[in-house]
Design a protein around this motif. Structure first.
Motif, mmCIF file in Angstrom:
data_model
loop_
_atom_site.group_PDB
_atom_site.id
_atom_site.type_symbol
_atom_site.label_atom_id
_atom_site.label_comp_id
_atom_site.label_asym_id
_atom_site.label_seq_id
_atom_site.Cartn_x
_atom_site.Cartn_y
_atom_site.Cartn_z
ATOM 1 N N VAL A 111 0.875 -1.171 0.000
ATOM 2 C CA VAL A 111 0.000 0.000 0.000
ATOM 3 C C VAL A 111 0.909 1.216 0.000
ATOM 4 C CG1 VAL A 111 -1.677 1.337 1.338
ATOM 5 C CG2 VAL A 111 -1.918 -1.146 1.172
ATOM 6 N N LEU A 112 0.649 2.155 -0.922
ATOM 7 C CA LEU A 112 1.466 3.364 -1.037
ATOM 8 C C LEU A 112 0.580 4.581 -0.824
ATOM 9 C CD1 LEU A 112 2.392 1.269 -3.644
ATOM 10 C CD2 LEU A 112 4.363 2.726 -3.300
ATOM 11 N N VAL A 113 1.004 5.500 0.035
ATOM 12 C CA VAL A 113 0.206 6.669 0.403
ATOM 13 C C VAL A 113 0.990 7.932 0.096
ATOM 14 C CG1 VAL A 113 -1.035 7.847 2.267
ATOM 15 C CG2 VAL A 113 -0.863 5.333 2.266
ATOM 16 N N ASP A 114 0.427 8.779 -0.767
ATOM 17 C CA ASP A 114 1.023 10.084 -1.065
ATOM 18 C C ASP A 114 0.341 11.141 -0.205
ATOM 19 O OD1 ASP A 114 2.902 11.625 -2.449
ATOM 20 O OD2 ASP A 114 1.522 12.115 -4.065
ATOM 21 N N GLU A 115 1.005 12.264 0.003
ATOM 22 C CA GLU A 115 0.474 13.367 0.814
ATOM 23 C C GLU A 115 0.140 12.882 2.222
ATOM 24 O OE1 GLU A 115 0.829 16.273 -0.348
ATOM 25 O OE2 GLU A 115 0.922 15.931 -2.508
ATOM 26 N N ALA A 116 1.012 12.056 2.785
ATOM 27 C CA ALA A 116 0.773 11.415 4.079
ATOM 28 C C ALA A 116 0.697 12.410 5.236
ATOM 29 C CB ALA A 116 1.856 10.375 4.353
ATOM 30 N N GLN A 117 1.177 13.621 5.040
ATOM 31 C CA GLN A 117 1.073 14.623 6.093
ATOM 32 C C GLN A 117 -0.383 14.914 6.435
ATOM 33 O OE1 GLN A 117 2.329 15.327 3.050
ATOM 34 N NE2 GLN A 117 1.387 17.165 2.235
ATOM 35 N N PHE A 118 -1.307 14.639 5.505
ATOM 36 C CA PHE A 118 -2.723 14.916 5.719
ATOM 37 C C PHE A 118 -3.469 13.761 6.377
ATOM 38 C CE2 PHE A 118 -1.923 17.684 1.838
ATOM 39 C CZ PHE A 118 -1.728 18.824 2.584
ATOM 40 N N LEU A 119 -2.770 12.683 6.709
ATOM 41 C CA LEU A 119 -3.396 11.588 7.445
ATOM 42 C C LEU A 119 -3.717 12.040 8.862
ATOM 43 C CD1 LEU A 119 -0.915 8.739 6.427
ATOM 44 C CD2 LEU A 119 -3.324 8.882 5.721
#
Length: 193
Positions: A85-93
């Motif tokens: 699983v790859l997550v971009d813009e992870a700062q918004f999690l």
């Protein structure tokens, strides 16, 4: 044992490019992946991870209400195993979402690669980044370069005239038109400090 990875940097370091390359590597070997990106970042269209060098891939969208653990497990139940699983813009999690991603690695043995900014334009940690810095098995800094040649670690928000913005909402989506990646020295100088 799968791990939760956090790849972080300032803006313009190639986080999305690196994510898309990792995704390509898995898929080239016949492995199934699942990509996620923040719903609020629609600069390149909804449901898309796009790098500034032109790479692009479709992605699922998350917002603060998305239960990533449940969404991924539902996909696995329907379509079969995932290699990553790859997550971009992870700062918004959210913190809860980061805990869900850790569960994917720990309980479901699915590696999770999260990519995002470490800090905002006021040198404050984003909630998702703070949680990832605390929970990730591996922290990997992706290097960006300031105009002086030093490593850039800061994200300076600028107005339409290129002047530093010192106050405002933590989240304001933008690219080179709104942000400048700088080393700490030039960041502090731009803020007048």
């Amino acid at each position: 044992m799968a791990k939760l990875y956090f790849y972080y940097s300032s803006m313009n370091a190639g986080k999305s490019t690196t994510l898309l390359q990792a995704d390509f590597n898995y898929r080239e070997r016949g492995m199934r992946t699942m990509l996620w990106t923040a719903a609020l970042d629609n600069r390149y269209g909804e449901g898309s991870i796009t790098s500034r060098i032109g790479l692009k891939a479709d992605a699922h969208l998350f917002d603060p209400e998305t239960d990533l653990f449940e969404a991924v497990m539902a996909d696995v139940a329907t379509h079969g195993a995932l290699a990553c699983v790859l997550v971009d813009e992870a700062q918004f999690l959210t913190k809860a979402q980061v805990f869900g991603l850790a569960r994917l690695a720990d309980e479901s043995n699915i590696p999770v690669l999260a990519y995002g900014l470490r800090t905002d334009f006021q040198a404050e940690l984003f909630p998702g980044s703070a949680a990832l810095l605390g929970l990730a098995d591996a922290l990997i800094e992706i290097k960006a370069v300031c105009h002086c040649g030093r490593k850039s670690t800061m994200n300076l928000r600028v107005d339409a005239h290129g002047k530093a913005v010192k106050q405002g909402a933590q989240t304001e989506v933008g690219g080179n038109d709104r942000y400048d990646a700088l080393c700490r020295k030039h960041f502090m100088e731009a803020l007048g400090g």
